[in-house]
Design a protein around this motif. Structure first.
Motif, PDB file in Angstrom:
ATOM      1  N   GLN A  42      39.855  34.524  30.372  1.00 18.49           N
ATOM      2  CA  GLN A  42      41.188  34.382  30.968  1.00 18.49           C
ATOM      3  C   GLN A  42      42.268  35.009  30.101  1.00 18.49           C
ATOM      4  O   GLN A  42      43.242  35.554  30.611  1.00 18.49           O
ATOM      5  N   LYS A  43      42.111  34.913  28.797  1.00 19.75           N
ATOM      6  CA  LYS A  43      43.105  35.473  27.889  1.00 19.75           C
ATOM      7  C   LYS A  43      43.089  36.998  27.901  1.00 19.75           C
ATOM      8  O   LYS A  43      44.112  37.627  27.654  1.00 19.75           O
ATOM      9  N   ASN A  44      41.935  37.583  28.176  1.00 20.20           N
ATOM     10  CA  ASN A  44      41.786  39.034  28.058  1.00 20.20           C
ATOM     11  C   ASN A  44      41.813  39.795  29.379  1.00 20.20           C
ATOM     12  O   ASN A  44      41.931  41.015  29.360  1.00 20.20           O
ATOM     13  N   PHE A  45      41.677  39.098  30.500  1.00 21.32           N
ATOM     14  CA  PHE A  45      41.600  39.784  31.780  1.00 21.32           C
ATOM     15  C   PHE A  45      42.557  39.176  32.786  1.00 21.32           C
ATOM     16  O   PHE A  45      43.012  38.051  32.643  1.00 21.32           O
ATOM     17  N   HIS A  46      42.822  39.926  33.847  1.00 13.27           N
ATOM     18  CA  HIS A  46      43.700  39.497  34.928  1.00 13.27           C
ATOM     19  C   HIS A  46      43.083  38.298  35.653  1.00 13.27           C
ATOM     20  O   HIS A  46      41.865  38.166  35.742  1.00 13.27           O
ATOM     21  N   PHE A  47      43.919  37.443  36.210  1.00 20.14           N
ATOM     22  CA  PHE A  47      43.467  36.227  36.884  1.00 20.14           C
ATOM     23  C   PHE A  47      42.461  36.518  37.993  1.00 20.14           C
ATOM     24  O   PHE A  47      41.442  35.837  38.099  1.00 20.14           O
ATOM     25  N   SER A  48      42.724  37.503  38.822  1.00 19.83           N
ATOM     26  CA  SER A  48      41.813  37.782  39.942  1.00 19.83           C
ATOM     27  C   SER A  48      40.436  38.195  39.442  1.00 19.83           C
ATOM     28  O   SER A  48      39.413  37.838  40.035  1.00 19.83           O
ATOM     29  N   PHE A  49      40.375  38.904  38.329  1.00 16.83           N
ATOM     30  CA  PHE A  49      39.081  39.288  37.744  1.00 16.83           C
ATOM     31  C   PHE A  49      38.315  38.050  37.277  1.00 16.83           C
ATOM     32  O   PHE A  49      37.103  37.938  37.500  1.00 16.83           O
ATOM     33  N   THR A  50      39.013  37.111  36.648  1.00 12.30           N
ATOM     34  CA  THR A  50      38.335  35.913  36.153  1.00 12.30           C
ATOM     35  C   THR A  50      37.826  35.049  37.303  1.00 12.30           C
ATOM     36  O   THR A  50      36.731  34.497  37.225  1.00 12.30           O
ATOM     37  N   LYS A  58      48.508  29.416  40.989  1.00 18.86           N
ATOM     38  CA  LYS A  58      49.060  30.765  41.179  1.00 18.86           C
ATOM     39  C   LYS A  58      49.726  30.924  42.546  1.00 18.86           C
ATOM     40  O   LYS A  58      50.691  31.664  42.688  1.00 18.86           O
TER      41      LYS A  58
END
Length: 155
Positions: free
Chosen positions: A77-85, A137
């Motif tokens: 979550q810290k490294n990627f966009h929300f939709s990706f996670t 979100k």
């Protein structure tokens, strides 16, 4: 058209929120249905093979797995966009369940039955993190107070 606005008024949903409410209800319904089937099958298998005393051990192991997955998810979550996670988490669930299905079809091991039962907690954890993350979100605090009771009522 009049009946639609009456329904929206009864449910306390504004027109601009309909799409988001519908999507999150559909998500909750379909994932909840999948969880119910998985839970029913894995619990039946578990109780058929193991004594009830093994349930506590399964919860302990599941708790450790959930902590590890929670830490990994937090880093993602810290490294990627929300939709990706979110997509990644749901893909992980799908792949893990399919892997259990294939492994169980081939090996039919009691260890897999134990792992299936413990995996219920992992599925519930990921579902909750994704569901509440999406809700956070999609809706403001005021909308959440008004809408989420309706959405989670089915759970």
């Amino acid at each position: 058209m009049e009946s639609k606005s009456i329904i929206l008024k009864l449910l306390n949903i504004e027109k601009s929120e309909v799409k988001y409410v519908l999507w999150i209800i559909l998500y909750s319904f379909f994932l909840g249905t999948g969880i119910a089937y998985f839970f029913t099958g894995s619990t039946s298998l578990f109780l058929n093979i193991f004594e009830r005393e093994m349930i506590s051990l399964s919860f302990i192991i599941a708790g450790i797995i959930v902590i590890v997955i929670g830490q990994v998810y937090s880093q993602i979550q810290k490294n990627f966009h929300f939709s990706f996670t979110v997509i990644g988490a749901l893909a992980f669930l799908l792949v893990s369940v399919l892997a259990f299905f294939v492994l169980f079809s081939v090996f039919n091991s009691i260890i897999l039955v134990f792992a299936l039962y413990a995996w219920n907690r992992v599925i519930a954890y990921i579902h909750n993190v994704v569901f509440w993350g999406m809700a956070g979100k999609l809706f403001s605090i005021q909308q959440s107070k008004r809408i989420l009771g309706l959405i989670t009522g089915g759970e």
